[in-house]
Design a protein around this motif. Structure first.
Motif, PDB file in Angstrom:
ATOM      1  N   ARG A 188      45.266  43.647  41.616  1.00 59.60           N
ATOM      2  CA  ARG A 188      43.819  43.601  41.475  1.00 59.60           C
ATOM      3  C   ARG A 188      43.376  42.156  41.235  1.00 59.60           C
ATOM      4  O   ARG A 188      44.190  41.307  40.869  1.00 59.60           O
ATOM      5  CB  ARG A 188      43.344  44.492  40.326  1.00 59.60           C
ATOM      6  CG  ARG A 188      44.040  44.232  39.022  1.00 59.60           C
ATOM      7  CD  ARG A 188      43.842  45.365  38.014  1.00 59.60           C
ATOM      8  NE  ARG A 188      44.765  45.217  36.889  1.00 59.60           N
ATOM      9  CZ  ARG A 188      45.993  45.748  36.864  1.00 59.60           C
ATOM     10  NH1 ARG A 188      46.423  46.477  37.892  1.00 59.60           N
ATOM     11  NH2 ARG A 188      46.781  45.575  35.826  1.00 59.60           N
ATOM     12  N   ILE A 189      42.081  41.925  41.446  1.00 65.39           N
ATOM     13  CA  ILE A 189      41.527  40.604  41.188  1.00 65.39           C
ATOM     14  C   ILE A 189      40.692  40.645  39.917  1.00 65.39           C
ATOM     15  O   ILE A 189      40.229  41.707  39.500  1.00 65.39           O
ATOM     16  CB  ILE A 189      40.664  40.101  42.366  1.00 65.39           C
ATOM     17  CG1 ILE A 189      39.462  41.031  42.611  1.00 65.39           C
ATOM     18  CG2 ILE A 189      41.502  39.928  43.616  1.00 65.39           C
ATOM     19  CD1 ILE A 189      38.436  40.474  43.578  1.00 65.39           C
ATOM     20  N   THR A 190      40.513  39.484  39.312  1.00 63.74           N
ATOM     21  CA  THR A 190      39.623  39.350  38.162  1.00 63.74           C
ATOM     22  C   THR A 190      38.723  38.144  38.397  1.00 63.74           C
ATOM     23  O   THR A 190      39.215  37.090  38.806  1.00 63.74           O
ATOM     24  CB  THR A 190      40.416  39.164  36.860  1.00 63.74           C
ATOM     25  OG1 THR A 190      41.280  38.019  36.964  1.00 63.74           O
ATOM     26  CG2 THR A 190      41.258  40.387  36.560  1.00 63.74           C
ATOM     27  N   PRO A 191      37.416  38.296  38.186  1.00 62.00           N
ATOM     28  CA  PRO A 191      36.751  39.550  37.841  1.00 62.00           C
ATOM     29  C   PRO A 191      36.713  40.506  39.034  1.00 62.00           C
ATOM     30  O   PRO A 191      36.698  40.063  40.190  1.00 62.00           O
ATOM     31  CB  PRO A 191      35.339  39.104  37.449  1.00 62.00           C
ATOM     32  CG  PRO A 191      35.117  37.848  38.240  1.00 62.00           C
ATOM     33  CD  PRO A 191      36.452  37.168  38.298  1.00 62.00           C
ATOM     34  N   ALA A 192      36.695  41.796  38.762  1.00 57.02           N
ATOM     35  CA  ALA A 192      36.734  42.798  39.831  1.00 57.02           C
ATOM     36  C   ALA A 192      35.494  42.770  40.707  1.00 57.02           C
ATOM     37  O   ALA A 192      35.542  43.185  41.867  1.00 57.02           O
ATOM     38  CB  ALA A 192      36.913  44.192  39.225  1.00 57.02           C
ATOM     39  N   ASP A 193      34.369  42.291  40.153  1.00 53.96           N
ATOM     40  CA  ASP A 193      33.118  42.259  40.906  1.00 53.96           C
ATOM     41  C   ASP A 193      32.785  40.853  41.390  1.00 53.96           C
ATOM     42  O   ASP A 193      31.621  40.488  41.540  1.00 53.96           O
ATOM     43  CB  ASP A 193      31.969  42.788  40.049  1.00 53.96           C
ATOM     44  CG  ASP A 193      31.765  41.971  38.766  1.00 53.96           C
ATOM     45  OD1 ASP A 193      32.645  41.129  38.446  1.00 53.96           O
ATOM     46  OD2 ASP A 193      30.741  42.169  38.091  1.00 53.96           O
ATOM     47  N   LEU A 226      39.729  43.270  48.146  1.00 56.89           N
ATOM     48  CA  LEU A 226      39.375  43.612  46.775  1.00 56.89           C
ATOM     49  C   LEU A 226      38.070  42.975  46.313  1.00 56.89           C
ATOM     50  O   LEU A 226      37.562  43.330  45.250  1.00 56.89           O
ATOM     51  CB  LEU A 226      40.517  43.201  45.829  1.00 56.89           C
ATOM     52  CG  LEU A 226      41.897  43.781  46.158  1.00 56.89           C
ATOM     53  CD1 LEU A 226      42.926  43.294  45.145  1.00 56.89           C
ATOM     54  CD2 LEU A 226      41.855  45.296  46.203  1.00 56.89           C
ATOM     55  N   TYR A 268      44.240  50.142  49.641  1.00 56.49           N
ATOM     56  CA  TYR A 268      43.247  49.299  48.967  1.00 56.49           C
ATOM     57  C   TYR A 268      41.880  49.332  49.635  1.00 56.49           C
ATOM     58  O   TYR A 268      40.877  49.034  48.981  1.00 56.49           O
ATOM     59  CB  TYR A 268      43.767  47.864  48.872  1.00 56.49           C
ATOM     60  CG  TYR A 268      44.868  47.734  47.863  1.00 56.49           C
ATOM     61  CD1 TYR A 268      44.594  47.708  46.505  1.00 56.49           C
ATOM     62  CD2 TYR A 268      46.198  47.681  48.261  1.00 56.49           C
ATOM     63  CE1 TYR A 268      45.612  47.624  45.566  1.00 56.49           C
ATOM     64  CE2 TYR A 268      47.228  47.591  47.335  1.00 56.49           C
ATOM     65  CZ  TYR A 268      46.925  47.570  45.987  1.00 56.49           C
ATOM     66  OH  TYR A 268      47.940  47.504  45.062  1.00 56.49           O
TER      67      TYR A 268
END
Length: 332
Positions: A188-193, A226, A268
């Motif tokens: 996953r990536i951060t931040p998700a948004d 993502l 994904y």
């Protein structure tokens, strides 16, 4: 197209001189191979190339600059610029890629990373900075970040701690994920948004083809799926979609078959539809599992000899470019 092999005469460029608009996603050496191959599709296609590059790198020179100065990690962006550099600017491209040797505080840094960092600080806009740097190497295409803010990447990894092989732990950072001894179960990536680069979203909407891979699957290819705005743009785009598969496993994809690589894309981004999956015949081996995985995405499997002749797990730009011409040609 048969889906068994690529061959025959190249398809001539048409559409009253209209160029084929191609957006290639990735980072590092994999994206560089794809961009060099796309350059070699001229004059058959005369592609209008846009590279959309990951911005999660936190290792090496990029990681140091990111930690010390903030802003986007420049390494993958620099490599894309070098891959698109015009032949008459070879010295400038080589300068961008020049890495300082010991001793001293510049050790490990590349000239291009420092130039991009300086341009981004001077201009205050990474897209404008990349456009200026593209002019310096006379790039035959455009390089854009997938987001105008640096992103983090983290993964759930089973067996990252070799003393506890069944335990799942969180591994943070692109570099750590790339070299993990365990098996990546999710990423996953951060931040998700994280917001997408607006120019990248616009390029996706106008593209004729979207190309994913080759490259590090979990840290260079999948992160594009993502970013919410990028994912939505990819699904909504009228473009056709091509996936170029890797030639060998990497640490982060240890135990992941080529069919599993395709399944991961669907995991994904379930709405992702693909038109063609391109693979090297020797890397594929038995084509049936890969063919079935391609069909689950709506794609045909195209097989061509695209590996470097020296036996290393690298795509040969000339061979890959020749394989791309009949796939991307306007007659398709």
């Amino acid at each position: 197209m048969s889906g068994d092999a690529i061959g025959g005469a190249p398809t001539a460029s048409g559409g009253a001189g209209r160029r084929t608009k191609v957006v290639a996603f990735g980072g590092g050496h994999g994206l560089g191979a794809s961009l060099r191959a796309l350059r070699r599709t001229s004059p058959d296609l005369d592609p209008d190339i846009t590279a959309v590059v990951t911005v999660g790198d936190d290792g090496g020179s990029s990681g140091r600059l990111r930690a010390e100065r903030g802003g986007l990690p420049p390494g993958d962006l620099r490599q894309a610029l070098a891959a698109l550099a015009d032949d008459d600017r070879k010295l400038t491209a080589d300068l961008f890629q020049h890495r300082f040797e010991p001793p001293g505080p510049l050790t490990g840094h590349t000239v291009g990373n420092l130039v991009l960092l300086g341009l981004m600080e001077l201009l205050g806009d990474p897209v404008e900075a990349l456009a200026h740097a593209a002019g310096m190497v006379r790039a035959v295409g455009r390089v854009l970040p997938m987001s105008c803010q640096p992103l983090g990447i983290e993964a759930d990894v089973r067996g990252a701690d070799l003393t506890r092989p069944d335990e799942v732990v969180i591994v943070r950072g692109q570099h750590n994920i790339a070299v993990t001894p365990g098996q990546v179960e999710s990423v996953r990536i951060t931040p998700a948004d994280a917001p997408a680069c607006p120019q990248a979203v616009a390029a996706i909407a106008e593209a004729d083809w979207l190309i994913f891979g080759p490259g590090s699957w979990y840290t260079s290819v999948i992160p594009h799926l993502l970013v919410p705005e990028l994912a939505a743009a990819i699904v909504a785009s009228p473009a056709r979609r091509l996936v170029t598969l890797n030639l060998a496993e990497e640490s982060e994809t240890l135990g992941l078959s080529l069919a599993d690589h395709l399944a991961a894309l669907r995991w994904y981004l379930p709405a992702l539809k693909v038109d063609t999956v391109l693979a090297d015949g020797k890397a594929v081996g038995d084509p049936e599992p890969v063919r079935h995985a391609a069909e689950s995405l709506g794609a045909q499997l195209a097989v061509a000899p695209v590996a470097a002749p020296d036996g290393t797990a690298r795509h040969d730009p000339g061979a890959l470019g020749a394989a791309l011409v009949p796939v991307l040609g306007p007659g398709r």
